[in-house]
Design a protein around this motif. Structure first.
Motif, short mmCIF file in Angstrom:
data_model
loop_
_atom_site.label_atom_id
_atom_site.label_comp_id
_atom_site.label_asym_id
_atom_site.label_seq_id
_atom_site.Cartn_x
_atom_site.Cartn_y
_atom_site.Cartn_z
N SER A 1 28.85 -8.07 -9.90
CA SER A 1 28.05 -7.19 -10.75
C SER A 1 26.85 -6.68 -9.96
O SER A 1 25.82 -7.34 -9.89
CB SER A 1 27.58 -7.98 -11.97
N TYR A 2 27.01 -5.52 -9.32
CA TYR A 2 26.04 -5.04 -8.37
C TYR A 2 25.14 -3.94 -8.93
O TYR A 2 25.64 -2.88 -9.31
CB TYR A 2 26.74 -4.50 -7.11
N PRO A 3 23.84 -4.15 -8.93
CA PRO A 3 22.94 -3.07 -9.36
C PRO A 3 23.08 -1.82 -8.50
O PRO A 3 22.95 -0.70 -9.01
CB PRO A 3 21.55 -3.68 -9.21
N SER A 4 23.39 -2.00 -7.21
CA SER A 4 23.53 -0.82 -6.34
C SER A 4 24.67 0.08 -6.81
O SER A 4 24.58 1.30 -6.72
CB SER A 4 23.74 -1.25 -4.88
N SER A 5 25.74 -0.52 -7.36
CA SER A 5 26.85 0.30 -7.86
C SER A 5 26.44 1.14 -9.05
O SER A 5 26.92 2.25 -9.24
CB SER A 5 28.03 -0.58 -8.28
#
Lengths: 429, 429
Positions: free
Chosen positions: A137-141
């Motif tokens: 679960s990546y904030p960058s995505s």
């Protein structure tokens, strides 16, 4: 770790084998996904809730509990440490700045006959962004998918992110707040894709779905393609590092490992005309692996899919790079910009010794959603252009149409399309 | 012919029913196509030849007989009557002129930190264009697919066109000559798509396949998507005509029929706030149908899928148009350009009374390959941009990377990607 040299007798075949990676379509998976889509289309919210309780063990009792409020997103953002908040803001601002340069405008011109021709550019009405839950679960995505949509002017950006056991990564919510996401539902899997594609009582149907996901999500995106637009189905991450001249082998080894740590099937390839540098990189990879938290994943990736390739010269290196069409390409040499001119196929090109791929994942500005598995031969990074579309514009004058109508009449007759020919003929006779 | 009014009690449902058109995936068809693809991958030229003899009853004995020479294309062009040759040349020149305006260039900029960022734009290396044989073998389709590829700078354009019983339409070959097609193979069906996607001994593998085809071709394109790029899978042709004010009902009726004559499942919809004009259009459709060679096809299309819709006013008309997102839209009113500003979704917009859709099929300039079945909500006409792709460019200076590397380090740690963090850290510590 596999070592190849273009001087090896069987090099061509060995290099082709290295690149071969075919995802197999599992018919059982497709059947499961088709059934989920059919059920969501029929039963809407109720079925999405049921599957979310079942697959994600989400504690919600009613569908309405699966939607987050803007206040919740804002609170997540405000709850971040100042260091992380500032890093996320810097990243969002840089991604926004870069993508603004991609925004396209319409145009028109008047031809020699006095007819107006052109292209109108409009944003999509509504898009859905899939964000994986749990470990990946990546904030960058969130930034990389939502910011381009926002820059394109999409009036409604809907994010879905599964919350296993009801747990969410606050950084993901903070990123959604920063990126201008309009609504967030804590759902995932094929059921989330189906809900976005066809709509339910609560979730409005979107026009395009982007973002990475597991094999259920990928299969569901493929299945709803046509009903809605989708971005590419992403394969494993890849990096190709080309280096020559003065270089720090310790850095290069870590650059290669930064992709290898993503996934056991990720691919890291090092190409150099310098046999000594190649040896040093191998040694540093070994040394780094001793200290990396994700060493096990990285080692499997390096051993099964990695390679070190010795080439004769830079031209041969460029040729191999074009054959690979890598997702990420680092050109670590003094003449990086010159060499980049010979590169026809790559998702993103990182030039020089001070441009590690990792900054591209977060905050350089360009998108980190890039074509994998050689698809850079025919596709592009995710961008503002993925959230805009074009309509052709044609307006003929009473006089200007005559030449065109006569031409259309002639050609339509050749194609035996009589109504076409007559419809044109009215305008010049 | 179906008549609707927005004042009808059940209008919303009736209008939704009108637009519903779902293509069903036939599992038998998919199995056949998968088998053809697997066999072509395994046996190459020999299998393509075998299927071409079998399905197309082509008299060739060797695979080499299935390739045409540039001399044959040129001879076809020179054999045309001067009227047809000039019409085809005018069309090709206008299509080329319009598409040149679509060509995109790369760009770079230097950010406040001294880092260079940009986007490189390159043409695809090799593309395949599918042209149907037999009745639907249209020279205009050759131009509309090959010219944008040529303008994009694609160095190798390969055309496939089946030749049932060995017969070919000389106009199709002439169009290939004019459009700058590099090689032509007289093959078709799923076997041609498989050969283009994976290559054979003779046919080189391409990076993208565009062009219309029957259901075998459509299924094969879907199956090879990912291995190569494809354009959209086209649905039946559609036209939506909106008219108000002074209009010639005789012309409008023929404009509607020009799409209806394509296919029994083509869709022609007429929208107007003028009840009298609506009646006149119905009468003219009836009259025209008495004289049209393709009356049987057109009548089925009009009766099963056509509609005449009475609206309250122009704003309501625009709203319905956006709901349909039609492939072709004609706006026949004095304020056509003003109304076009309210249209968000349409493949091509033909404005005014002197812009029949038929000129767009041949020679107006814009592409006639347009998004169907409402996909104009998220996709665009075929264009030069379909034959170009982008690579991101990033080059940091030793100083400029510091802020970015620190930010990437912070965010990578949040995502538990340690090699990413370390690879960034080297550049600022």
């Amino acid at each position: 770790m596999r070592r190849l040299s273009t001087q090896d007798q069987n090099f061509k075949q060995a290099f082709a084998d290295l690149l071969a990676f075919e995802t197999v379509n599992d018919p059982e998976l497709l059947k499961t996904v088709d059934q989920i889509i059919a059920d969501v289309r029929q039963h809407g919210d109720a079925h999405v809730l049921k599957l979310t309780q079942q697959f994600d063990r989400h504690p919600a009792h009613q569908f309405s509990e699966l939607e987050l409020t803007q206040e919740q997103l804002k609170a997540a953002f405000e709850g971040l440490s100042s260091e992380v908040r500032e890093a996320l803001e810097l990243a969002a601002n840089r991604v926004r700045e870069f993508h603004q340069a991609q925004k396209q405008d319409g145009w028109t011109y008047v031809d020699a006959l006095g007819n107006t021709l052109g292209q109108k550019v409009t944003p999509l009405d509504r898009v859905g962004i899939y964000v994986p839950g749990g470990l990946a679960s990546y904030p960058s995505s969130v930034l990389m998918n939502a910011v381009p949509a926002h820059v394109a002017g999409v009036p409604e950006i809907i994010m879905v992110v599964p919350a296993p056991n009801g747990d969410l990564n606050p950084l993901v919510l903070a990123a959604a707040y920063l990126a201008g996401v309009h609504r967030v539902f804590t759902i995932g899997g094929a059921q989330a894709v189906a809900a976005l594609a066809y709509g339910t009582e609560t979730i409005p149907s979107v026009d395009k779905i982007t973002g990475p996901g597991n094999r259920f999500v990928a299969a569901a995106k493929r299945a709803v393609f046509g009903q809605v637009g989708i971005d590419m189905i992403a394969g494993p991450s890849e990096i190709l590092v080309y280096a020559e001249g003065q270089n720090n082998a310790e850095w290069l080894a870590m650059d290669l490992l930064s992709q290898a740590e993503h996934d056991t099937v990720a691919q890291a390839v090092f190409i150099t005309p310098d046999a000594e540098l190649l040896d040093q990189v191998v040694q540093w990879i070994e040394k780094h692996l001793e200290a990396l938290p994700k060493a096990e994943i990285a080692r499997t990736s390096i051993e099964n899919r990695g390679a070190l390739v010795l080439v004769k010269d830079r031209a041969e290196g460029a040729e191999l790079i074009n054959q690979v069409a890598p997702e990420h390409l680092m050109l670590c040499l003094d003449q990086a910009q010159e060499m980049a001119e010979d590169i026809r196929h790559a998702g993103a090109i990182f030039m020089g010794r001070y441009t590690p791929e990792a900054i591209g994942d977060y905050c350089a500005g360009p998108n980190h959603v890039l074509p994998t598995s050689g698809t850079a031969r025919f596709s592009s990074p995710l961008g503002v252009y993925d959230f805009q579309k074009r309509s052709s514009l044609i307006m003929c004058s009473e006089d200007g149409v005559k030449t065109l109508a006569k031409t259309a009449d002639t050609l339509a007759q050749q194609e035996n399309l009589d109504a076409h020919a007559r419809s044109a003929r009215y305008r010049y006779q």
